[in-house]
Scaffold this motif. Sequence first.
Motif, short mmCIF file in Angstrom:
data_model
loop_
_atom_site.label_atom_id
_atom_site.label_comp_id
_atom_site.label_asym_id
_atom_site.label_seq_id
_atom_site.Cartn_x
_atom_site.Cartn_y
_atom_site.Cartn_z
N GLN A 5 0.84 -1.19 0.00
CA GLN A 5 0.00 0.00 0.00
C GLN A 5 0.87 1.24 0.00
O GLN A 5 1.67 1.45 0.92
N LYS A 23 -3.08 5.48 -1.74
CA LYS A 23 -3.59 4.46 -2.66
C LYS A 23 -4.18 3.29 -1.88
O LYS A 23 -3.88 3.10 -0.71
N GLU A 54 -2.79 -3.16 -2.54
CA GLU A 54 -2.69 -3.86 -3.82
C GLU A 54 -2.08 -5.25 -3.62
O GLU A 54 -1.09 -5.40 -2.89
#
Length: 124
Positions: free
Chosen positions: A39, A43, A46
């Motif tokens: 991360q 954002k 992921e």
Amino acid sequence: QVQLVESGGGLVRAGGSLRLSCAASGRTFSSYSMGWFRQAPGKEREFVAAISWSGGNTYYVDSVKGRFTISRDNAKNTMYLRMNSLKPEDTAAYYCAAINQLGIATTDNDYPYWGQGTQVTVSS
């Protein structure tokens, strides 16, 4: 239940390498499939890579294929992420996660167990 502790993060120049480790507690580590997520500031978290209980199956997000390698040593209760050819866009907090199933999982909501994270910063 399993507890996870990441290590190995740090500051590296673009093109450099790091190896992250995820040490797990408990005697049933081999019954868990594992994953790495990251991360970046501002954002969403992921998915990066995942590995099955035996290590026989692995899966990567396209952006790290050919550069990152996930592996595990069940005798040491440890999972690894070898990161080569690092890019500034790889900068993030990296988290390991575990799920008590044999097959790979790639969605963060699938994983009930998480480490505290380790920071990776890649300078240009």
